[in-house]
Scaffold this motif. Structure first.
Motif, PDB file in Angstrom:
ATOM      1  N   LEU A  65      -3.386  27.263  16.165  1.00  0.00           N
ATOM      2  CA  LEU A  65      -3.870  26.260  17.275  1.00  0.00           C
ATOM      3  C   LEU A  65      -2.815  25.485  17.545  1.00  0.00           C
ATOM      4  N   LEU A  66      -1.726  25.273  16.545  1.00  0.00           N
ATOM      5  CA  LEU A  66      -0.866  23.942  16.829  1.00  0.00           C
ATOM      6  C   LEU A  66       0.072  24.037  18.192  1.00  0.00           C
TER       7      LEU A  66
ATOM      8  N   LEU B 232     -18.062  34.932   3.407  1.00  0.00           N
ATOM      9  CA  LEU B 232     -16.969  34.925   4.500  1.00  0.00           C
ATOM     10  C   LEU B 232     -17.508  33.869   5.465  1.00  0.00           C
ATOM     11  N   VAL B 233     -18.893  33.765   5.930  1.00  0.00           N
ATOM     12  CA  VAL B 233     -19.194  32.793   6.718  1.00  0.00           C
ATOM     13  C   VAL B 233     -18.888  31.398   6.277  1.00  0.00           C
ATOM     14  N   LYS B 234     -19.184  31.322   4.771  1.00  0.00           N
ATOM     15  CA  LYS B 234     -18.975  29.817   4.420  1.00  0.00           C
ATOM     16  C   LYS B 234     -17.558  29.628   4.243  1.00  0.00           C
ATOM     17  N   ASP B 235     -16.767  30.499   4.045  1.00  0.00           N
ATOM     18  CA  ASP B 235     -15.247  30.268   3.582  1.00  0.00           C
ATOM     19  C   ASP B 235     -14.744  29.849   5.276  1.00  0.00           C
ATOM     20  N   LEU B 236     -15.223  30.598   6.379  1.00  0.00           N
ATOM     21  CA  LEU B 236     -14.707  30.285   7.661  1.00  0.00           C
ATOM     22  C   LEU B 236     -15.183  28.879   8.029  1.00  0.00           C
ATOM     23  N   LEU B 237     -16.347  28.540   7.694  1.00  0.00           N
ATOM     24  CA  LEU B 237     -16.639  27.040   8.056  1.00  0.00           C
ATOM     25  C   LEU B 237     -15.760  26.165   7.375  1.00  0.00           C
ATOM     26  N   ILE B 238     -15.425  26.050   6.195  1.00  0.00           N
ATOM     27  CA  ILE B 238     -14.751  25.252   5.390  1.00  0.00           C
ATOM     28  C   ILE B 238     -13.220  25.599   5.947  1.00  0.00           C
ATOM     29  N   SER B 239     -12.713  26.712   6.433  1.00  0.00           N
ATOM     30  CA  SER B 239     -11.544  26.768   7.116  1.00  0.00           C
ATOM     31  C   SER B 239     -11.194  26.079   8.231  1.00  0.00           C
ATOM     32  N   ILE B 240     -12.346  26.205   9.232  1.00  0.00           N
ATOM     33  CA  ILE B 240     -12.366  25.153  10.248  1.00  0.00           C
ATOM     34  C   ILE B 240     -12.058  23.712   9.950  1.00  0.00           C
ATOM     35  N   ILE B 241     -12.816  23.093   8.834  1.00  0.00           N
ATOM     36  CA  ILE B 241     -12.685  21.700   8.560  1.00  0.00           C
ATOM     37  C   ILE B 241     -11.194  21.476   7.954  1.00  0.00           C
TER      38      ILE B 241
ATOM     39  N   ALA C  81      -9.135  33.978  -4.386  1.00  0.00           N
ATOM     40  CA  ALA C  81     -10.502  34.012  -3.894  1.00  0.00           C
ATOM     41  C   ALA C  81     -10.877  32.484  -3.615  1.00  0.00           C
ATOM     42  N   ILE C  82     -10.391  31.537  -4.919  1.00  0.00           N
ATOM     43  CA  ILE C  82     -10.720  30.029  -4.591  1.00  0.00           C
ATOM     44  C   ILE C  82     -10.026  29.197  -3.630  1.00  0.00           C
ATOM     45  N   LEU C  83      -8.922  29.832  -3.318  1.00  0.00           N
ATOM     46  CA  LEU C  83      -7.848  29.002  -2.273  1.00  0.00           C
ATOM     47  C   LEU C  83      -7.964  29.821  -0.890  1.00  0.00           C
ATOM     48  N   ARG C  84      -9.041  30.805  -0.756  1.00  0.00           N
ATOM     49  CA  ARG C  84      -9.102  31.472   0.520  1.00  0.00           C
ATOM     50  C   ARG C  84      -9.301  30.583   1.610  1.00  0.00           C
ATOM     51  N   PRO C  85     -10.352  29.598   1.479  1.00  0.00           N
ATOM     52  CA  PRO C  85     -10.792  29.045   2.732  1.00  0.00           C
ATOM     53  C   PRO C  85      -9.319  27.992   3.007  1.00  0.00           C
ATOM     54  N   ILE C  86      -8.404  27.616   2.303  1.00  0.00           N
ATOM     55  CA  ILE C  86      -7.536  27.079   2.412  1.00  0.00           C
ATOM     56  C   ILE C  86      -6.491  27.723   3.133  1.00  0.00           C
ATOM     57  N   PHE C  87      -6.279  29.042   2.807  1.00  0.00           N
ATOM     58  CA  PHE C  87      -5.316  29.755   3.439  1.00  0.00           C
ATOM     59  C   PHE C  87      -5.979  29.985   4.836  1.00  0.00           C
ATOM     60  N   MET C  88      -6.991  30.312   5.046  1.00  0.00           N
ATOM     61  CA  MET C  88      -7.602  30.543   6.271  1.00  0.00           C
ATOM     62  C   MET C  88      -7.591  29.520   7.261  1.00  0.00           C
ATOM     63  N   GLY C  89      -7.748  28.215   6.829  1.00  0.00           N
ATOM     64  CA  GLY C  89      -7.640  26.855   7.454  1.00  0.00           C
ATOM     65  C   GLY C  89      -6.300  26.769   8.042  1.00  0.00           C
ATOM     66  N   ALA C  90      -5.167  27.195   6.984  1.00  0.00           N
ATOM     67  CA  ALA C  90      -3.609  27.147   7.273  1.00  0.00           C
ATOM     68  C   ALA C  90      -3.537  27.988   8.524  1.00  0.00           C
TER      69      ALA C  90
ATOM     70  N   TYR D 238      -8.153  18.782   9.349  1.00  0.00           N
ATOM     71  CA  TYR D 238      -7.451  18.057   8.451  1.00  0.00           C
ATOM     72  C   TYR D 238      -5.738  18.153   8.501  1.00  0.00           C
ATOM     73  N   LEU D 239      -5.396  19.493   8.660  1.00  0.00           N
ATOM     74  CA  LEU D 239      -4.199  19.822   8.522  1.00  0.00           C
ATOM     75  C   LEU D 239      -3.519  19.493  10.021  1.00  0.00           C
ATOM     76  N   LEU D 240      -4.350  19.434  10.963  1.00  0.00           N
ATOM     77  CA  LEU D 240      -3.653  19.225  12.187  1.00  0.00           C
ATOM     78  C   LEU D 240      -3.600  17.820  12.502  1.00  0.00           C
ATOM     79  N   VAL D 241      -4.730  17.057  11.844  1.00  0.00           N
ATOM     80  CA  VAL D 241      -4.410  15.528  11.739  1.00  0.00           C
ATOM     81  C   VAL D 241      -3.471  14.988  11.109  1.00  0.00           C
ATOM     82  N   ARG D 242      -3.209  15.426   9.997  1.00  0.00           N
ATOM     83  CA  ARG D 242      -2.330  14.976   9.039  1.00  0.00           C
ATOM     84  C   ARG D 242      -0.823  15.914   8.773  1.00  0.00           C
ATOM     85  N   LYS D 243      -0.677  16.615   9.787  1.00  0.00           N
ATOM     86  CA  LYS D 243       0.463  17.546   9.723  1.00  0.00           C
ATOM     87  C   LYS D 243       1.748  16.778   9.902  1.00  0.00           C
TER      88      LYS D 243
END
Length: 422
Positions: A60-61, A210-219, A45-54, A223-228
């Motif tokens: 998008l890659l 879920l909306v909060k996690d989605l916004l964080i996941s977009i951010i 649950a804590i790392l869910r935004p990270i997983f969603m962002g990944a 970051y992941l695309l910039v530093r891939k």
């Protein structure tokens, strides 16, 4: 004692410590499994935004790389050699890929949601007519089959008498006076209403989270695309620092192969399901099937699941059509059969190709196994995950056979083979 002489004792001590620590961890995991599961659920649950962002960055890659190649081709060579200019082009490509994804998502919702809403509203409004049709059909069926009616009527009479007894013993006595009615509402109805309100508020809170996690996941995806490239280089450094060069080369190669399998399958399957949904929507309107948008959405979404997806989506859609027109339900079944044959033999191979390299049995096995463990997500991701595992095992087996100067091809081991030792 010299420093070099202490190395064997140090290695033996570290090994013993690692064995004892691993044994204690295994003991704790076995006898406190619920606590371990609760810990991992909290960690997820804590790392869910990270997983969603990944996941968002993973999807998008390919688009980002295509846009970056296009921008690079339009840029003079002297600017490409400048790291700041390339970083700027990378940021522009990320922004354009995100805007394209948002536009496609908005376009899809704008096309589908109004029609699905109209279909659902029409379905709800038509439920009384469906109930009347079913009643007339049952009455006619029982009149034509008196034996079945004689077998079912005792069950119906028992259920009706139980309902009548419940009304007479539980409901009606509580409505005889104002006092009993008030006590009944306070003791029975209000707790249930409180539970419903708590459930609704929980759903609202869950949606906001879920909306909060989605916004964080977009951010996070940005970051992941910039530093891939930096993350990939750091991962290689770690691998080459821990393993021999040949083993590290094998790990890096298998990682690239895993990405190829996963990206090829997921992106191809999403495109394939989108095309199937559009074809289904057009054909449902042409054949005048009821609720075309709702049926096309169900068929397109469930088509993401390999092998079983067409059947999972076709069954509820066929039941909806059957309530309106049983003859059209037969036509719909024939149409779905033809559509899935087209998808499985023509469209799917053109888009997906041999992205997984799995035989049909292993596709079925992976869907059943991972679907049983992880539900819908396991049914979708089970095939590419098992394909990656299958590829690693296949390469390790081939490496072991080649190191022993044995044949690698499976055909050499079919039938009655002679001794392999030389």
């Amino acid at each position: 004692m010299k420093r070099n002489d202490r190395h064997p004792y140090l290695a033996a001590g570290l090994t013993a410590f690692a064995v004892v620590a691993a044994s204690l961890c295994l003991f704790f995991a076995l006898f406190h499994f619920s606590d371990v599961a609760r810990f991992f659920n909290m960690l997820g649950a804590i790392l869910r935004p990270i997983f969603m962002g990944a996941v968002i960055a993973f999807l998008l890659l390919p688009v980002h790389r295509y846009i970056l190649r296009f921008l690079t081709a339009m840029t003079p060579d002297k600017r490409i050699k400048n790291k700041r200019d390339m970083a700027f082009l990378n940021i522009v490509a990320i922004i354009l890929s995100l805007l394209l994804a948002f536009f496609l998502f908005y376009l899809l919702l704008a096309m589908v949601i109004p029609q699905v809403y109209d279909s659902v509203v029409g379905l709800i409004q038509a439920i009384p007519d469906y109930i009347e049709v079913v009643q007339v059909w049952l009455q006619t069926f029982f009149e034509d089959n008196p034996d079945i009616q004689a077998a079912i009527m005792p069950v119906y009479s028992s259920a009706a008498s139980s309902l009548e007894q419940w009304l007479n013993s539980d409901i009606l006595p509580n409505l005889e006076s104002v006092t009993t009615t008030f006590n009944w509402v306070r003791q029975t109805i209000l707790p249930n209403i409180t539970g419903v309100v708590a459930g609704v508020s929980g759903m609202v809170v869950g949606f906001l989270v879920l909306v909060k996690d989605l916004l964080i996941s977009i951010i996070v995806s940005v970051y992941l695309l910039v530093r891939k490239d930096i993350f990939a280089a750091q991962s290689k450094k770690i691998i080459y620092s821990l393993f021999r060069t040949d083993i590290a080369d094998l790990i890096v190669d298998e990682t690239r192969n895993a990405y190829r399998i996963m990206s090829g399958f997921i992106n191809g399957k999403l495109l394939d399901s989108l095309i199937i949904g559009i074809i289904c929507l057009v054909c449902c309107n042409l054949f005048k099937f009821p609720y075309p948008a709702l049926i096309a959405t169900i068929v397109g979404v469930t088509n993401i699941i390999p092998f079983f997806g067409p059947f999972i989506g076709a069954i509820p859609c066929g039941l909806l059509i059957f309530l309106v027109n049983p003859l059209q339900a037969i036509y719909f079944a024939i149409f779905i059969l033809v559509l899935q044959q087209f998808d499985g033999n023509i469209l799917g191979p053109k888009i997906l190709g041999d992205s997984t390299g799995l035989a049909s049995f292993w596709v079925l096995f992976s869907i059943l196994f991972f679907g049983g463990l992880f539900g819908f997500a396991g049914m979708v991701l089970g095939v590419p995950v098992f394909a990656m595992f299958y590829s690693v095992v296949s390469r390790l087996v081939s490496y072991g056979l080649r190191s022993r100067s044995l044949p690698v091809e499976t055909e050499d081991y079919m039938g009655k083979t002679g001794p392999m030792a030389r």
